[in-house]
Design a protein around this motif. Structure first.
Motif, PDB file in Angstrom:
ATOM      1  N   HIS A   8       2.998   3.265  -4.577  1.00 18.03           N
ATOM      2  CA  HIS A   8       1.713   3.388  -5.296  1.00 18.03           C
ATOM      3  C   HIS A   8       1.686   2.601  -6.596  1.00 18.03           C
ATOM      4  N   GLN A   9       2.574   1.598  -6.706  1.00 18.20           N
ATOM      5  CA  GLN A   9       2.514   0.722  -7.871  1.00 18.20           C
ATOM      6  C   GLN A   9       2.372  -0.712  -7.405  1.00 18.20           C
ATOM      7  N   ARG A  20      -7.844  -0.565   6.942  1.00 16.05           N
ATOM      8  CA  ARG A  20      -8.765  -1.614   6.484  1.00 16.05           C
ATOM      9  C   ARG A  20      -9.153  -2.558   7.610  1.00 16.05           C
ATOM     10  N   PRO A  42     -13.557  -1.020  -7.375  1.00 17.20           N
ATOM     11  CA  PRO A  42     -12.849  -0.534  -8.559  1.00 17.20           C
ATOM     12  C   PRO A  42     -11.380  -0.961  -8.571  1.00 17.20           C
ATOM     13  N   ARG A  43     -10.754  -0.869  -9.732  1.00 20.49           N
ATOM     14  CA  ARG A  43      -9.320  -1.122  -9.860  1.00 20.49           C
ATOM     15  C   ARG A  43      -8.560  -0.233  -8.883  1.00 20.49           C
ATOM     16  N   TYR A  45      -8.227  -0.170  -5.756  1.00 23.18           N
ATOM     17  CA  TYR A  45      -8.835   0.188  -4.480  1.00 23.18           C
ATOM     18  C   TYR A  45      -8.208  -0.614  -3.337  1.00 23.18           C
ATOM     19  N   THR A  48      -6.257  -6.577  -3.842  1.00 21.70           N
ATOM     20  CA  THR A  48      -5.155  -7.531  -3.729  1.00 21.70           C
ATOM     21  C   THR A  48      -4.380  -7.299  -2.435  1.00 21.70           C
ATOM     22  N   SER A  49      -4.134  -6.030  -2.125  1.00 19.90           N
ATOM     23  CA  SER A  49      -3.377  -5.712  -0.900  1.00 19.90           C
ATOM     24  C   SER A  49      -4.074  -6.250   0.342  1.00 19.90           C
ATOM     25  N   LEU A 210     -10.786   4.755   1.139  1.00 18.12           N
ATOM     26  CA  LEU A 210     -10.241   4.949   2.487  1.00 18.12           C
ATOM     27  C   LEU A 210     -10.960   6.145   3.108  1.00 18.12           C
ATOM     28  N   PRO A 245      -7.600   4.767  -2.943  1.00 16.77           N
ATOM     29  CA  PRO A 245      -6.342   4.371  -2.300  1.00 16.77           C
ATOM     30  C   PRO A 245      -5.091   4.654  -3.135  1.00 16.77           C
ATOM     31  N   MET A 249      -2.085   7.583  -2.404  1.00 16.72           N
ATOM     32  CA  MET A 249      -0.664   7.292  -2.206  1.00 16.72           C
ATOM     33  C   MET A 249       0.190   8.015  -3.244  1.00 16.72           C
TER      34      MET A 249
END
Ligand SMILES: Nc1ncnc2c1ncn2[C@@H]1O[C@H](COP(=O)(O)OP(=O)(O)O)[C@@H](O)[C@H]1O
Ligand SMILES: [Mg+2]
Length: 363
Positions: A8-9, A20, A42-43, A45, A48-49, A210, A245, A249
């Motif tokens: 979660h980091q 997704r 939002p941040r 969420y 990037t992943s 999610l 998300p 996690m």
């Protein structure tokens, strides 16, 4: 002992991205059609992943990944684009390195050249557009996807968006371009305000929370694959984290750490995990809350308690209707508040909402 199955980091590795599929199919279609796209949410969420996953899935393009997080000057932008080219996959890196030499740039060392003494230092206002031209020239030689992550930061550098637009505008059919950013109102303004260089240049795509099925799958599989029984764990996580998300996690991770190897999630395990997580994040939560102006704090407090800022709760907290309207707009603009699937106003970060509810009741 197994490592926790709930990282979660920072962004996930491509294989860790779950839930997704629809978004990935949509983005794949857009990239294939060369439809310029801006992914907004939002941040934390998972923007990037999901884009890293997209890049890994799309083997027919080489990705140039520009991370604009924290850029504040033309020099920062030059370094960001240099790093992006230098770390791109083989076909792009090789071509970019060769083309860079003709432009008298040593790829990968722009940062070092910018910290030379003033006399021998290149002018970042010249270097940045040169690097942009280099990105475009390279991308024209091999199928490329250009990702501009944390794109809203470009607004901190005067004229940077215009320079980027100038470099890219005739190549939308040749280069796949994906923007991503967290500040919702800045991202929207960048692509929907007539005054902006990128006005009308990209389709906005929202990344949502999610859904319940995804959360259920993620939590259940994580527990089962490490020899633990989640019992009602997935439902408990979803009820509190609401599909956010990163919080999903983090909560699942706390729950997992409190569940003995071979054991299961009991009421006691859940209560212990929640207590421990709440204690661990109490300081950052209070700092975030205290960083807001007074009327925003009142609005967050009212929304966290599922009340209306314009109703009795607003009167109780001495929040005028005018101040409530302004605060709500600012909080929505920054992504601190969002509308859920039922169009209800909610605090974006469910753990901030939880902290507010447990710390600041409304009478
Ligand atoms: N598809 C996903 N499934 C599970 N967790 C996710 C997913 N996407 C993101 N996360 C969680 O959110 C965290 C932040 O993701 P990230 O991609 O960095 O978000 P963003 O770029 O939107 O800020 C990750 O560390 C992970 O815990
Ligand atoms: Mg990100």
């Amino acid at each position: 002992m197994n490592p926790s199955p709930f990282p979660h980091q920072g962004p996930l590795s491509p294989a860790e991205v779950r839930g997704r599929d629809d978004l990935l199919a949509d983005l794949t279609g857009r990239v294939t059609r060369r439809a310029v796209t801006a992914l907004v949410g939002p941040r934390r969420y998972g923007k990037t992943s999901v884009l890293r996953r997209l890049a890994a899935d799309l083997t027919e393009v080489t990705t140039v990944w520009v991370d604009l997080y924290g850029v504040a000057s033309a020099a920062d932008l030059a370094v960001a684009f240099d790093t992006a080219l230098d770390s791109a996959g083989a076909p792009v890196r090789a071509t970019a390195g060769r083309l860079a030499l003709t432009a008298q740039i040593d790829l990968g060392v722009v940062k070092a050249t910018l910290s030379r003494p003033a006399r021998s230092r290149p002018d970042p206002d010249v270097l940045f557009p040169t690097l942009l031209d280099l990105v475009v020239a390279t991308a024209l030689t091999t199928p490329t996807m250009l990702v501009l992550d944390e794109f809203s930061a470009i607004t901190t550098v005067p004229a940077a968006a215009a320079k980027l637009r100038t470099a890219l505008q005739h190549h939308y059919r040749d280069i796949a371009i994906v923007f991503a950013g967290s500040a919702p109102s800045v991202m929207r303004t960048l692509f929907t305000d007539r005054e902006e260089p990128f006005y009308g240049q990209a389709d906005l795509v929202d990344i949502g929370p999610l859904d319940r099925t995804a959360v259920h799958g993620i939590v259940t599989d994580g527990f089962i694959s490490t020899g633990r029984d989640p019992e009602r764990g997935a439902a408990l996580v979803h009820d509190l984290a609401g599909g956010h998300p990163q919080r999903t996690m983090q909560l699942a991770d706390a729950l997992w750490h409190h569940t003995p190897d071979g054991g299961s999630v009991t009421d006691e395990v859940w209560a212990d995990a929640l207590t421990e997580l709440r204690e661990r994040i109490a300081d950052p939560m209070s700092r975030i809350f205290d960083g807001h102006p007074a009327s925003a704090r009142k609005t967050l407090r009212i929304v966290a308690h599922d009340e209306s800022p314009h109703g009795a709760a607003g009167q109780m907290l001495a929040l005028s209707k005018n101040a409530a309207t302004k605060a709500r707009k600012a909080l929505l603009d920054n992504g601190d508040l969002i509308r859920d699937t039922d169009n209800r106003l909610v605090v974006t970060d469910p753990m901030l909402a939880d902290w507010i509810r447990t710390t600041l009741p409304i009478f």
